[in-house]
Write a protein that holds these residues in place. Sequence first.
Motif, PDB file in Angstrom:
ATOM      1  N   GLY A   1       0.602  -1.173  -0.166  1.00 60.52           N
ATOM      2  CA  GLY A   1      -0.142  -0.057   0.037  1.00 60.52           C
ATOM      3  C   GLY A   1       0.837   1.247   0.081  1.00 60.52           C
ATOM      4  N   VAL A   2       2.273   1.149  -0.506  1.00 58.68           N
ATOM      5  CA  VAL A   2       2.911   2.393  -0.593  1.00 58.68           C
ATOM      6  C   VAL A   2       2.557   3.295  -1.739  1.00 58.68           C
ATOM      7  N   GLU A   3       2.049   4.443  -1.597  1.00 53.38           N
ATOM      8  CA  GLU A   3       1.933   5.487  -2.639  1.00 53.38           C
ATOM      9  C   GLU A   3       3.380   6.043  -3.234  1.00 53.38           C
ATOM     10  N   HIS A   4       3.260   5.989  -4.616  1.00 52.57           N
ATOM     11  CA  HIS A   4       4.510   6.324  -5.405  1.00 52.57           C
ATOM     12  C   HIS A   4       4.117   7.190  -6.567  1.00 52.57           C
ATOM     13  N   VAL A   5       5.134   7.901  -6.634  1.00 47.75           N
ATOM     14  CA  VAL A   5       4.921   8.893  -8.056  1.00 47.75           C
ATOM     15  C   VAL A   5       6.141   8.734  -8.980  1.00 47.75           C
ATOM     16  N   GLU A   6       5.904   8.906 -10.138  1.00 47.92           N
ATOM     17  CA  GLU A   6       6.901   8.931 -11.268  1.00 47.92           C
ATOM     18  C   GLU A   6       7.378  10.211 -11.344  1.00 47.92           C
ATOM     19  N   LYS A   7       8.756  10.593 -11.116  1.00 51.84           N
ATOM     20  CA  LYS A   7       9.013  11.800 -11.399  1.00 51.84           C
ATOM     21  C   LYS A   7       9.573  12.040 -12.861  1.00 51.84           C
ATOM     22  N   ALA A   8      10.934  11.954 -12.954  1.00 52.43           N
ATOM     23  CA  ALA A   8      11.435  11.706 -14.399  1.00 52.43           C
ATOM     24  C   ALA A   8      11.060  10.283 -15.126  1.00 52.43           C
ATOM     25  N   ALA A   9      10.768  10.209 -16.483  1.00 51.28           N
ATOM     26  CA  ALA A   9      10.471   8.923 -16.878  1.00 51.28           C
ATOM     27  C   ALA A   9      11.120   7.695 -16.255  1.00 51.28           C
ATOM     28  N   GLY A  10      10.350   6.949 -15.785  1.00 56.04           N
ATOM     29  CA  GLY A  10      10.516   5.745 -15.090  1.00 56.04           C
ATOM     30  C   GLY A  10      11.017   5.801 -13.788  1.00 56.04           C
ATOM     31  N   GLN A  11      11.349   6.719 -13.254  1.00 62.14           N
ATOM     32  CA  GLN A  11      11.982   6.860 -11.686  1.00 62.14           C
ATOM     33  C   GLN A  11      11.046   7.077 -10.828  1.00 62.14           C
ATOM     34  N   LEU A  12      10.607   5.834 -10.167  1.00 61.75           N
ATOM     35  CA  LEU A  12       9.699   5.865  -9.062  1.00 61.75           C
ATOM     36  C   LEU A  12      10.132   6.053  -7.688  1.00 61.75           C
ATOM     37  N   PHE A  13       9.379   7.341  -6.780  1.00 61.82           N
ATOM     38  CA  PHE A  13       9.601   7.787  -5.691  1.00 61.82           C
ATOM     39  C   PHE A  13       8.610   7.439  -5.068  1.00 61.82           C
ATOM     40  N   CYS A  14       9.069   7.430  -3.594  1.00 56.25           N
ATOM     41  CA  CYS A  14       7.750   7.434  -2.720  1.00 56.25           C
ATOM     42  C   CYS A  14       6.992   8.815  -2.587  1.00 56.25           C
ATOM     43  N   ALA A  15       5.951   8.738  -2.551  1.00 57.52           N
ATOM     44  CA  ALA A  15       4.769   9.742  -2.584  1.00 57.52           C
ATOM     45  C   ALA A  15       5.165  10.640  -0.961  1.00 57.52           C
ATOM     46  N   ASP A  16       5.285   9.753  -0.285  1.00 63.31           N
ATOM     47  CA  ASP A  16       5.506  10.256   1.114  1.00 63.31           C
ATOM     48  C   ASP A  16       6.639  10.483   1.826  1.00 63.31           C
ATOM     49  N   SER A  17       7.229   9.232   1.967  1.00 64.56           N
ATOM     50  CA  SER A  17       8.630   9.224   2.623  1.00 64.56           C
ATOM     51  C   SER A  17       9.510   7.879   2.348  1.00 64.56           C
ATOM     52  N   SER A  18      10.701   7.942   2.419  1.00 57.72           N
ATOM     53  CA  SER A  18      11.571   6.831   2.127  1.00 57.72           C
ATOM     54  C   SER A  18      11.225   5.716   3.373  1.00 57.72           C
ATOM     55  N   LYS A  19      10.792   6.348   4.468  1.00 62.96           N
ATOM     56  CA  LYS A  19      10.479   5.245   5.474  1.00 62.96           C
ATOM     57  C   LYS A  19       9.683   4.191   5.222  1.00 62.96           C
ATOM     58  N   ASP A  20       8.583   4.476   4.295  1.00 60.75           N
ATOM     59  CA  ASP A  20       7.820   3.506   3.569  1.00 60.75           C
ATOM     60  C   ASP A  20       8.428   2.274   3.081  1.00 60.75           C
ATOM     61  N   ILE A  21       9.571   2.605   2.116  1.00 61.70           N
ATOM     62  CA  ILE A  21      10.378   1.320   1.669  1.00 61.70           C
ATOM     63  C   ILE A  21      11.144   0.595   2.792  1.00 61.70           C
ATOM     64  N   LEU A  22      11.657   1.375   3.548  1.00 62.24           N
ATOM     65  CA  LEU A  22      12.104   0.450   4.883  1.00 62.24           C
ATOM     66  C   LEU A  22      11.001  -0.073   5.630  1.00 62.24           C
ATOM     67  N   GLN A  23      10.011   0.472   5.709  1.00 63.04           N
ATOM     68  CA  GLN A  23       8.959  -0.398   6.543  1.00 63.04           C
ATOM     69  C   GLN A  23       8.495  -2.017   5.638  1.00 63.04           C
ATOM     70  N   VAL A  24       8.421  -1.515   4.329  1.00 63.87           N
ATOM     71  CA  VAL A  24       8.032  -2.885   3.492  1.00 63.87           C
ATOM     72  C   VAL A  24       9.157  -3.952   3.563  1.00 63.87           C
ATOM     73  N   LEU A  25      10.513  -3.573   3.583  1.00 65.90           N
ATOM     74  CA  LEU A  25      11.402  -4.378   3.789  1.00 65.90           C
ATOM     75  C   LEU A  25      11.465  -5.205   5.401  1.00 65.90           C
ATOM     76  N   LEU A  26      11.443  -4.303   6.336  1.00 59.78           N
ATOM     77  CA  LEU A  26      11.290  -4.992   7.749  1.00 59.78           C
ATOM     78  C   LEU A  26      10.081  -5.752   7.971  1.00 59.78           C
ATOM     79  N   THR A  27       8.847  -5.176   7.374  1.00 61.20           N
ATOM     80  CA  THR A  27       7.747  -6.071   7.467  1.00 61.20           C
ATOM     81  C   THR A  27       8.048  -7.402   6.798  1.00 61.20           C
ATOM     82  N   GLU A  28       8.643  -7.489   5.704  1.00 58.00           N
ATOM     83  CA  GLU A  28       8.994  -8.757   4.977  1.00 58.00           C
ATOM     84  C   GLU A  28       9.830  -9.502   5.712  1.00 58.00           C
TER      85      GLU A  28
END
Length: 397
Positions: free
Chosen positions: A95-122
Motif C-alpha cells: 500500500g505504499v503510494e508512489h510517484v513517477e518523477k522523471a521517466a521511469g523513476q519511481l519515488f515514494c509519494a510520502d517518505s523513504s520510511k515507507d520502503i524501509l517499512q516494507v523490507l522490515l515487515t517482509e
Amino acid sequence: MTAISSNHYDVIIIGAGAAGLMCAATAGYRGRKVLVLDHANKPGKKILMSGGGRCNFTNLNSTPANFLSDNPHFCISALKRYTPHHFLELVERHGVEHVEKAAGQLFCADSSKDILQVLLTECDWSGAEIRMETEIRGISEANNGYRLTTSVGTFACESLVVACGGLSIPTMGATGFGYDIARQFGLKVLPTRAGLVPFTLQPALKEQLAPLSGVSCPVEVSCNGMSFREPMLVTHRGLSGPAMLQISSFWQPGDELSIDLLPGESASENLQTLRKDAPQSTVAKYLNQHLPKRFAQALNDLNHWQGPLQGYKNTDIDQVADALNRWHIKPSGTEGYRTAEVTLGGVDTHQLSSKTMAVNDRSNLYFIGEVVDVTGHLGGHNFQWAWASGVAAGSDA
Ligand SMILES: Cc1cc2nc3c(=O)[nH]c(=O)nc-3n(C[C@H](O)[C@H](O)[C@H](O)COP(=O)(O)OP(=O)(O)OC[C@H]3O[C@@H](n4cnc5c(N)ncnc54)[C@H](O)[C@@H]3O)c2cc1C
C-alpha cells in the motif's frame, strides 16, 4: 543486550541495508533460519536518506546498459529475474503510494520510511532476525560453514552473505569491511572510487561561479564517450545536479568535461541569424532568452561579450558558440566519499556466479549490492541492483 555464546543459523547476512534486507526476507520465506548482523544503530539508513528523503526505489526503464562494471554482462541474469515490476508489485502490495518523477523513476509519494517499512515487515513475516549494534570481529571457516566472532557472542552459519555496501557516506556507517572479507577469502577487489558525486572546481572558476550558487539549468555534459542531458546545479563548492552526478561516474582525475549549455540548439547558427535579422542585438540578450537570467549574466561577464552582434566577425561568433555549446572545464576533483551516492569498483564479479552471487569455487559465500563491482546510473538503478542481487542470493543461500 545479553551475550550469546553460540548460535547456529542457516544464513547470516552482514549488512542490514537494501540488499541485505531483501536477501534476508527471500531466504526466510524459503524456510531458512536467517540472521542479519549490522554494526549501525538502525537498519536501512541509506534508504532513509535516499532520493531526498523520498527514495527513488526503482526505475521502470532499468536495463543492463544503466550499469558500470568491469564485467558488463554480469548483472544481466539477476536483473532479468527480478525486475522493477517485481519490486513495484511488492511496494503496491504494502500500500505504499508512489510517484513517477522523471521517466521511469519511481519515488515514494510520502517518505523513504515507507520502503524501509516494507523490507522490515517482509523480514518479520519471513522470520528473519535482525540484530543491530553488532561489531563483527572475525570470520573463520568451520564445519562446512562459517563462524563469526562478534561483540555479542559467536554465531555459526551454513551460508554467509556479505551485504556491507561501499565506502560512500562514512557517517552513515559505510566501511570497507566487505572488501576486507573478500580479500580474506582470496577474492580480487577492483580499485574503488566515488561515483554519483559533485565536482569541485579550481579556485578561480569556483570564485567566478560562486554568485550563481543555487542556479540550475538543463545541459548536456560529455566525458570519455558518455553524455547525459539533465539539469546542472551550481553550488558554493562546485558543480552538482543530475548531469554532473551522472558524468562523475565516468570521469577520471585530470579529465575535462565538455558542457553544452544550450543542448539541442546551435549557438553558431542562432547568433548568425540574429546578427542578420537584428544587428543591434547582443550576446547577453540571446543568453537571457535561453538561460536562467543570473546564469546568463555571469556567463556574459566571465567571457566579456560586449557590443552589438553586427560588430562580431564569423570567428568571434564561432568563439562564443564554442563557449556555449562546448564549454570545457577541468574539475579539480570531486567531493569524494563524503557525499558520493555510490562506490564504483569493488568485489570483482568474474569470481561470482551471476545467477546466485555465490563465489565460484565456494558455493556458500555470497556478495551482493554495492560491495560488488556493479554500479548503476542515477535514477533508481542502484536500488534495483540491491533488490535483484539480494533476491538472487536469498533464493540460493
Ligand atoms: C545520499 C544518497 C542518496 C541515494 N539515493 C538513491 C536513490 O534515490 N535511488 C537509488 O537507486 N540509489 C540511491 N542511493 C544509492 C543506494 O543507497 C545504494 O546503492 C544502496 O543503499 C546499496 O545497498 P547495499 O545494501 O549494498 O548497501 P547499504 O544500503 O549501504 O547497506 C550496507 C549496510 O552494511 C552495514 N555495514 C557496513 N559496514 C559494516 C560492518 N563493518 N559491520 C556490520 N555492518 C556493516 C551498514 O551499516 C549498512 O546498514 C543513494 C545513496 C546515497 C548515499
